[in-house]
Motif scaffolding. Structure first.
Motif, short mmCIF file in Angstrom:
data_model
loop_
_atom_site.label_atom_id
_atom_site.label_comp_id
_atom_site.label_asym_id
_atom_site.label_seq_id
_atom_site.Cartn_x
_atom_site.Cartn_y
_atom_site.Cartn_z
N PRO A 118 13.43 18.78 0.26
CA PRO A 118 12.67 17.98 1.22
C PRO A 118 13.29 18.04 2.62
CG PRO A 118 13.04 16.75 -0.81
CD PRO A 118 13.88 17.98 -0.91
N ARG A 119 12.45 18.24 3.62
CA ARG A 119 12.86 18.24 5.03
C ARG A 119 13.86 19.36 5.37
NH1 ARG A 119 12.78 13.36 3.03
NH2 ARG A 119 15.03 13.31 2.75
N TRP A 153 14.19 23.69 5.88
CA TRP A 153 13.53 24.98 5.95
C TRP A 153 14.09 25.93 4.88
CZ3 TRP A 153 14.23 26.03 11.93
CH2 TRP A 153 13.47 25.09 12.64
N GLY A 180 9.20 24.46 4.12
CA GLY A 180 10.10 24.13 3.02
C GLY A 180 9.77 24.83 1.72
#
Length: 333
Positions: free
Chosen positions: A95-96, A98, A75
């Motif tokens: 967040p969370r 790629w 990330g």
């Protein structure tokens, strides 16, 4: 190709996920599925440096004058010195999500990064300029105009362009489906996108008129414009399809078909100055064509596995490729 300039495969080579070659041809950078980064001297193939860069995998990479940027499954985007690998800055994504797409502006003074649905513009020191909630779905691709004044993104529902100077959206061109690849013509007149439903959709920006070439056997993930902006090469099958944008085309015209690969095309790259087109495939084959003159290949090369990256080395006629076994090769004409 007539000869091999160099071939490189490190001891811990993994699936090469992305490749970038600097505009001057001095550096070749490859990221892999294990999170490693390898940078070679573009002329000799000598190892400049190799290091772990992103936990669980590198997704995207780009090079500018003396600088490199990479993004991955952690990330984050990391900015580093292209010769030494010394890290300059770390830019957090969403967040969370790629960091799947990265691209320096043509002047190298800033870059764009896509993390999920969010677009960021970051300067060459790593300073965040703008964070933009740009799309309703994951950004699938990005392309600069030649001047670097606008960046186009492909996603669901529309082609969108943004201005890095202000972060403002410049264009919104609606489309009912999902766009999966993108290429902006060098004359800045046309943006073309591959679509989820196996077609190539394009917009003429002066009028916002759009059109589509359909009937591809697969999804056209590989697109490339020639230097004049009059030829658009597209993948979607083992045969390359090249559309002519001169006159009133390509609507109602018959495209140039380039047959030779045994499996679907993975990468396409037009030479930045000459009318040469390189195509690469899942079967490891690489062909060089001159579509304006012939639909027969001029040269052939091969990699041991599926070709995952393909680029001309600056303005030379050297061609650099990476493959699914982590190999890197530079072929000379």
């Amino acid at each position: 190709m007539d000869d091999l300039r160099y071939r490189y495969r490190g001891d811990a080579a993994d699936y090469a996920t992305c490749l970038a070659v600097s505009v001057d041809g001095a550096h070749v950078a490859v990221g892999n599925g294990a999170g490693g980064l390898t940078v070679l001297d573009g002329t000799t193939g000598a190892l400049r440096f190799g290091r772990e860069m992103h936990v669980e995998g590198v997704q995207a990479i780009d090079l500018a004058a003396g600088l490199g940027v990479s993004g991955g499954n952690d990330g984050k985007a990391r900015l580093w010195d292209a010769s030494t690998g010394v890290e300059r800055a770390v830019i957090e994504g969403e967040p969370r999500a790629w960091v799947e797409h990265l691209s320096f502006a043509p002047d190298g003074k800033l870059f764009a990064m896509a993390s999920g649905k969010v677009l960021r513009f970051v300067d060459a020191t790593g300073q965040l300029l703008h964070r933009i909630e740009a799309a309703p779905a994951t950004i699938a691709g990005m392309a600069w105009n030649k001047k670097g004044t606008e960046l186009a993104i492909a996603s669901y529902g529309a082609l969108r362009t943004y201005r890095p100077a202000t972060g403002a959206r410049a264009k919104y061109l609606a489309w009912k489906g999902s766009l999966i690849s993108i290429a902006w013509s060098p004359d800045e007149k046309v943006v073309a996108c591959g679509t989820q439903d196996c077609a190539v959709h394009f917009w003429r920006l002066a009028t916002a008129n759009d059109s589509e070439m359909s009937g591809y056997p697969g999804k056209p993930k590989a697109l490339a414009w020639d230097a004049s902006g009059t030829l658009l090469a597209t993948g979607g099958d083992a045969t390359g399809i090249v559309w002519t944008f001169t006159g009133k085309g390509p609507e109602g015209t018959t495209p140039i078909q380039l047959a030779g690969h045994g499996k679907p095309i993975t990468k396409l790259a037009f030479h930045p100055r000459k009318g040469l087109l390189a195509s690469a495939s899942q079967d490891g084959s690489i062909f060089v064509w001159e579509p304006k003159k012939s639909n027969k290949p001029l040269a052939f090369a091969s990699m041991p596995a599926e070709v995952t990256g393909l680029a001309w080395r600056g303005t030379t006629t050297d061609l650099v490729a990476s493959d699914a076994e982590g190999g890197i090769a530079c072929f000379m004409e």
